[in-house]
Structure formats: C-alpha cells, structure tokens
Design a protein around this motif. Structure first.
Motif, mmCIF file in Angstrom:
data_model
loop_
_atom_site.group_PDB
_atom_site.id
_atom_site.type_symbol
_atom_site.label_atom_id
_atom_site.label_comp_id
_atom_site.label_asym_id
_atom_site.label_seq_id
_atom_site.Cartn_x
_atom_site.Cartn_y
_atom_site.Cartn_z
ATOM 1 N N ALA A 131 38.021 30.657 30.117
ATOM 2 C CA ALA A 131 38.276 29.485 30.950
ATOM 3 C C ALA A 131 38.341 29.812 32.434
ATOM 4 O O ALA A 131 38.526 28.921 33.264
ATOM 5 N N LEU A 132 38.187 31.074 32.762
ATOM 6 C CA LEU A 132 38.314 31.514 34.151
ATOM 7 C C LEU A 132 36.937 31.683 34.783
ATOM 8 O O LEU A 132 36.027 32.262 34.191
ATOM 9 N N GLU A 133 36.783 31.166 36.016
ATOM 10 C CA GLU A 133 35.556 31.323 36.772
ATOM 11 C C GLU A 133 35.876 31.954 38.126
ATOM 12 O O GLU A 133 36.921 31.675 38.726
ATOM 13 N N PHE A 134 34.952 32.812 38.594
ATOM 14 C CA PHE A 134 35.103 33.429 39.910
ATOM 15 C C PHE A 134 33.825 33.213 40.697
ATOM 16 O O PHE A 134 32.725 33.463 40.192
ATOM 17 N N ASP A 135 33.971 32.731 41.921
ATOM 18 C CA ASP A 135 32.835 32.526 42.822
ATOM 19 C C ASP A 135 32.868 33.627 43.877
ATOM 20 O O ASP A 135 33.714 33.605 44.769
ATOM 21 N N PRO A 136 31.967 34.624 43.798
ATOM 22 C CA PRO A 136 31.989 35.729 44.758
ATOM 23 C C PRO A 136 31.722 35.298 46.187
ATOM 24 O O PRO A 136 32.075 36.008 47.125
ATOM 25 N N ASP A 137 31.068 34.132 46.374
ATOM 26 C CA ASP A 137 30.774 33.678 47.731
ATOM 27 C C ASP A 137 32.016 33.167 48.435
ATOM 28 O O ASP A 137 32.237 33.421 49.619
ATOM 29 N N THR A 138 32.880 32.426 47.710
ATOM 30 C CA THR A 138 34.099 31.870 48.302
ATOM 31 C C THR A 138 35.332 32.695 47.975
ATOM 32 O O THR A 138 36.404 32.456 48.534
ATOM 33 N N HIS A 139 35.184 33.658 47.038
ATOM 34 C CA HIS A 139 36.297 34.505 46.581
ATOM 35 C C HIS A 139 37.403 33.673 45.920
ATOM 36 O O HIS A 139 38.581 34.018 46.001
ATOM 37 N N LEU A 140 37.020 32.582 45.257
ATOM 38 C CA LEU A 140 37.989 31.716 44.590
ATOM 39 C C LEU A 140 37.945 31.920 43.084
ATOM 40 O O LEU A 140 36.869 31.988 42.487
ATOM 41 N N PHE A 141 39.132 32.001 42.489
ATOM 42 C CA PHE A 141 39.283 32.010 41.040
ATOM 43 C C PHE A 141 39.708 30.605 40.610
ATOM 44 O O PHE A 141 40.630 30.025 41.209
ATOM 45 N N CYS A 142 39.055 30.062 39.596
ATOM 46 C CA CYS A 142 39.327 28.692 39.172
ATOM 47 C C CYS A 142 39.536 28.613 37.670
ATOM 48 O O CYS A 142 38.864 29.301 36.899
ATOM 49 N N LYS A 143 40.451 27.723 37.285
ATOM 50 C CA LYS A 143 40.657 27.365 35.883
ATOM 51 C C LYS A 143 40.602 25.846 35.797
ATOM 52 O O LYS A 143 41.363 25.156 36.491
ATOM 53 N N ASP A 144 39.715 25.335 34.983
ATOM 54 C CA ASP A 144 39.552 23.896 34.811
ATOM 55 C C ASP A 144 39.335 23.190 36.151
ATOM 56 O O ASP A 144 39.893 22.107 36.411
ATOM 57 N N GLY A 145 38.563 23.826 37.020
ATOM 58 C CA GLY A 145 38.251 23.232 38.312
ATOM 59 C C GLY A 145 39.338 23.378 39.362
ATOM 60 O O GLY A 145 39.170 22.930 40.504
ATOM 61 N N ARG A 146 40.443 24.021 39.030
ATOM 62 C CA ARG A 146 41.554 24.203 39.971
ATOM 63 C C ARG A 146 41.641 25.664 40.368
ATOM 64 O O ARG A 146 41.708 26.542 39.506
ATOM 65 N N SER A 147 41.655 25.897 41.662
ATOM 66 C CA SER A 147 41.725 27.278 42.146
ATOM 67 C C SER A 147 43.175 27.735 42.249
ATOM 68 O O SER A 147 44.093 26.918 42.385
ATOM 69 N N PHE A 148 43.370 29.040 42.154
ATOM 70 C CA PHE A 148 44.703 29.610 42.348
ATOM 71 C C PHE A 148 44.569 30.907 43.136
ATOM 72 O O PHE A 148 43.521 31.544 43.135
ATOM 73 N N ASP A 149 45.637 31.247 43.834
ATOM 74 C CA ASP A 149 45.606 32.368 44.768
ATOM 75 C C ASP A 149 46.046 33.663 44.101
ATOM 76 O O ASP A 149 46.957 33.685 43.268
ATOM 77 N N LEU A 150 45.389 34.747 44.513
ATOM 78 C CA LEU A 150 45.784 36.102 44.160
ATOM 79 C C LEU A 150 45.808 36.919 45.447
ATOM 80 O O LEU A 150 45.147 36.564 46.420
ATOM 81 N N LEU A 197 48.822 41.599 37.683
ATOM 82 C CA LEU A 197 47.739 40.721 37.264
ATOM 83 C C LEU A 197 48.019 40.112 35.899
ATOM 84 O O LEU A 197 47.733 38.927 35.670
ATOM 85 N N ARG A 198 48.578 40.883 34.988
ATOM 86 C CA ARG A 198 48.942 40.330 33.688
ATOM 87 C C ARG A 198 49.930 39.176 33.853
ATOM 88 O O ARG A 198 49.822 38.149 33.175
ATOM 89 N N LYS A 199 50.902 39.337 34.736
ATOM 90 C CA LYS A 199 51.887 38.285 34.982
ATOM 91 C C LYS A 199 51.226 37.025 35.531
ATOM 92 O O LYS A 199 51.582 35.900 35.156
ATOM 93 N N ARG A 200 50.242 37.216 36.436
ATOM 94 C CA ARG A 200 49.551 36.067 37.019
ATOM 95 C C ARG A 200 48.714 35.333 35.973
ATOM 96 O O ARG A 200 48.687 34.103 35.927
ATOM 97 N N LEU A 201 48.019 36.067 35.130
ATOM 98 C CA LEU A 201 47.221 35.439 34.082
ATOM 99 C C LEU A 201 48.116 34.674 33.119
ATOM 100 O O LEU A 201 47.770 33.573 32.665
ATOM 101 N N GLU A 202 49.280 35.248 32.815
ATOM 102 C CA GLU A 202 50.241 34.567 31.942
ATOM 103 C C GLU A 202 50.780 33.303 32.602
ATOM 104 O O GLU A 202 50.899 32.252 31.956
ATOM 105 N N ALA A 203 51.078 33.385 33.907
ATOM 106 C CA ALA A 203 51.610 32.225 34.615
ATOM 107 C C ALA A 203 50.608 31.084 34.676
ATOM 108 O O ALA A 203 50.987 29.900 34.665
ATOM 109 N N GLU A 204 49.314 31.436 34.724
ATOM 110 C CA GLU A 204 48.268 30.406 34.762
ATOM 111 C C GLU A 204 47.845 29.968 33.366
ATOM 112 O O GLU A 204 46.936 29.145 33.232
ATOM 113 N N ALA A 205 48.507 30.492 32.337
ATOM 114 C CA ALA A 205 48.203 30.160 30.939
ATOM 115 C C ALA A 205 46.735 30.397 30.613
ATOM 116 O O ALA A 205 46.110 29.602 29.891
ATOM 117 N N LEU A 206 46.203 31.478 31.115
ATOM 118 C CA LEU A 206 44.808 31.828 30.848
ATOM 119 C C LEU A 206 44.721 32.652 29.566
ATOM 120 O O LEU A 206 45.468 33.624 29.398
#
Length: 223
Positions: A131-150, A197-206
């Motif tokens: 369910a995770l997408e990464f756009d190398p051009d914008t450096h954004l990680f998105c889940k279900d169309g919503r980006s989150f910061d790392l 990173l594991r904590k962040r993935l867990e927090a985003e329910a990925l």
C-alpha cells in the motif's frame, strides 16, 4: 540517491554539494583520482560528476579505467577543457555527458536528471511496496493518496529497502548508501534507523515488515 563529485577545487566542490543538498540530493566528495576510484568501488552511486584536471591523474584516464573495469554508473564530465577534440575524447572514453566550466547549477542539475531518466527513469517512476508508494521526483511517501513525513535518513533507508522489496540488503550496503564515506558511525547506526523506521511503519498502519537477517542485513516484506 547519492552522487559522487570528483573535483580538486574544494570550494567549488562544496558549493555544488550544497546546491544538490538543497534539492534533497546527497553527494560525497573526492578531490583526487585515487580517492574517487576507492569510493566508487565501495559505494553504489547513482551518478559521478568528474573533473578531468585532477592532481594525481588525468580524469580521462580514470574514466577509461572505470569503464574497462565495467563500472556502469553514469559519469558526467565537468571540465574547463573546451576544445572539440577533448569533448569527443571524453564521450568516446565512456562519459554520458560533457559539460564545460564555468556553468550554471540549474543546467548541471537538469543534465543529471536527464541522464538518470535515460538510465531507468529513477526520478520519475513511482516505487510501490504493497500500500506504500514513493515518488523519487518529489521524495514523498504516500499511503492511500496521503503523504507522510520521514526524516531524511529514514526516507533514504525506506527507499533502499523498497527498491529491493523481498530481497536481503546487506548491512554494509546500507551503511555505504546512507552515510557515504568519511562519516564516523556508531556500531549500531543502521540498527537505530531500522528501529525508528519500524515504528513509523507501525504508526502509519502499513502492512510491511522489516525482517532482520542475522549476520547479513535486512529485508522489507509485505504482510
């Protein structure tokens, strides 16, 4: 993504590195051919920016040797040698582009982007892991169309693992790619970022797991 700048003029090298950093592209520096060759053997660079007027060896010879050793990373020559013969010789030796000094950074950045697009579209195509997408051009990680910061390092680590989904990435590879050369690392630097990173993935329910492969490295898997 990490680049290598091979340039003996320290102030120019620092300025170029700082300009790339403002665009979220990280660079290592080498001021001579010997250091450059060692670093290229150690770190997997997305691209090398190579000056030809190096203090210990002509950069053209380094270029020829790297290609003879089957190093395939893109190499952009950035030099004051403006003669037509020099440009032809550089391209024939294996350079992917040849750019003259003085230069505008915006043009250098555009040429780097163009080379990387030709090398596989790394700056354009999204990378997907479940369910995770990464756009190398914008450096954004998105889940279900919503980006989150790392953080920068967390993002670099997750990108590396996503590019090798379901494959083991050696710990040494992660150290080289995340920290480059010349940085003093604690013995558990990678483990610290893996834990975060594991904590962040867990927090985003990925539905993703980062598996530890003892004595080897880490592997990102979909659940």
């Amino acid at each position: 993504m990490r680049l290598l700048i091979v340039e003996d003029h320290a102030e120019l090298a620092d300025a170029v590195r700082a300009s790339f950093a403002r665009r979220n592209i990280h660079c290592d520096l080498a001021h001579n051919a010997m250091d450059a060759e060692l670093m290229i053997r150690t770190v997997q660079y997305a691209l090398v920016i190579l000056d030809l007027g190096l203090p210990d060896e002509d950069g053209l010879r380094l270029l020829q040797r790297l290609r003879a050793m089957r190093h395939s990373e893109p190499i952009l020559v950035l030099t004051a040698r403006s003669a037509l013969e020099a440009r032809v010789e550089g391209l024939q030796a294996g350079a992917d582009d040849y750019m003259l000094k003085p230069f505008y950074f915006d043009e250098l950045h555009a040429r780097v982007q163009a080379i990387l697009r030709r090398e596989g579209g790394r700056l354009q195509h999204r990378i997907v892991a479940g369910a995770l997408e990464f756009d190398p051009d914008t450096h954004l990680f998105c889940k279900d169309g919503r980006s989150f910061d790392l953080s920068v390092r967390e993002g670099e680590l997750l990108e590396l693992l996503m590019r090798r989904l379901n494959l083991v990435v050696r710990k040494q590879t992660l150290e080289n790619q995340l920290f480059g050369s010349g940085e003093t690392l604690g013995s558990n630097a990678v483990e610290v970022y893996i834990h975060r990173l594991r904590k962040r993935l867990e927090a985003e329910a990925l539905p993703l797991n980062i598996q530890t492969v003892r004595g080897v490295g880490y592997m990102l898997q979909t659940q």
